[in-house]
Design an enzyme around this catalytic site. Structure first.
Site, short mmCIF file in Angstrom:
data_model
loop_
_atom_site.label_atom_id
_atom_site.label_comp_id
_atom_site.label_asym_id
_atom_site.label_seq_id
_atom_site.Cartn_x
_atom_site.Cartn_y
_atom_site.Cartn_z
N GLN A 193 53.39 22.35 57.51
CA GLN A 193 52.93 21.06 56.97
C GLN A 193 51.81 20.45 57.82
OE1 GLN A 193 56.17 18.53 54.91
NE2 GLN A 193 57.23 19.43 56.66
N TYR A 205 67.86 22.66 68.98
CA TYR A 205 66.45 22.54 68.60
C TYR A 205 65.75 21.51 69.49
CZ TYR A 205 62.53 20.42 66.11
OH TYR A 205 61.32 19.88 65.79
N LYS A 218 62.62 22.03 72.25
CA LYS A 218 61.36 21.29 72.15
C LYS A 218 61.08 20.53 73.45
CE LYS A 218 58.88 21.06 69.23
NZ LYS A 218 57.68 21.89 68.97
#
Length: 274
Positions: A11, A125, A129
């Site tokens: 995206q 997750y 990150k």
């Protein structure tokens, strides 16, 4: 200026490429077909050969629930992939932009998280990150870290597309109402990325569209603006268990773009033409 963009099929990567084209900036967008960022030697050779002045690292493993069961893959992409790109950037003295997430925070309280607040991720997750952020901070002098949340863009999957798809067969939905944050339109974000790089605004920034909402509020506004007659019921996170924990508070203090409702209106118009 010569820009390498990873995750160009995602995206954000897609919209970053669109803005770079508009600005007539030399660039190269890559995804997994062009380069597997988990292979260190391949990354080193690729980056050295292209020799960019800037790397915008949009590629990531973002499947939050699946990350809990695919930890090796998530780590390899989000941490090792970032490490190899950072090491390669350092060798050629390239500026580096890392796209991070609200999920580096635990979501406790109701106050918006500031860029200098200490991260404490509650899912794997988010942990990877945050570890990716550390790879950047510890090795690159001129870096940009952008924490974003609730992303939606024209190319790829997102909450808006999911809601619109569900509305084709359902006239009533239950959506969580106790997770709060700010949607982030990748079209708007891409222009902000260009502004930050152009003006060399280094460091950690939180960048989202303006105002806060819940996922429930977001869904209601999607159906309102798209003229869909769907009833959206409230449900609490604890009543909708998922594999990974989600932070309840994803509010972030930082750079604010236009109101998320205005951004949604622009997005839906673009989606109609897609």
């Amino acid at each position: 200026m010569k820009v390498l963009v990873t995750g160009s099929n995602g995206q954000l990567g897609y919209d970053v490429i669109r803005v770079l084209k508009e600005k007539n900036i030399e660039h190269l967008g890559i995804d997994i077909k062009e380069l597997d960022i988990t292979v260190e030697e391949d990354v080193k050779v690729f980056v050295k050969n292209y020799n960019p002045t800037h790397i915008i690292h949009c590629a990531a493993y973002t499947q939050v629930d699946k990350a809990e069961d695919n930890k090796d893959l998530c780590y390899n992409i989000n941490v090792l992939g970032t490490r190899y790109l950072v090491d390669s950037a350092k060798e050629i003295n390239s500026e580096f932009m890392y796209i991070s997430t609200d999920y580096v925070f635990d979501g406790n309280g109701e106050a918006p998280f500031k860029p200098n607040d200490v991260p404490n991720p509650v899912n794997y997750y988010g942990l990877t990150k945050y570890q990716g952020e550390q790879e950047v901070i510890n090795k690159i002098k001129d870096y940009y870290i952008l924490r974003i949340s609730w992303v939606f863009g024209i190319n790829g999957h997102n909450f808006i597309k999911t809601m619109l798809k569900l509305s084709e067969t359902r006239n009533e939905l239950s959506v969580v109402s106790d997770q709060m944050g700010s949607p982030t339109y990748t079209y708007d974000l891409s222009y902000m990325i260009w502004d930050l790089i152009k003006n060399k605004k280094y460091g950690i920034n939180h960048v989202t569209n303006d105002k806060f909402c819940s996922w429930n509020d977001f869904a209601k506004e999607i159906f309102l603006q798209s003229n869909k007659n769907v009833t959206v019921n409230k449900i609490l996170t604890r009543d909708y268990p998922t594999r990974a924990l989600r932070p309840l508070n994803s509010r972030m203090e930082g750079i604010k773009m236009r109101d998320w409702k205005d951004a949604l209106r622009h997005y839906l118009n673009e989606l109609d033409k897609w």
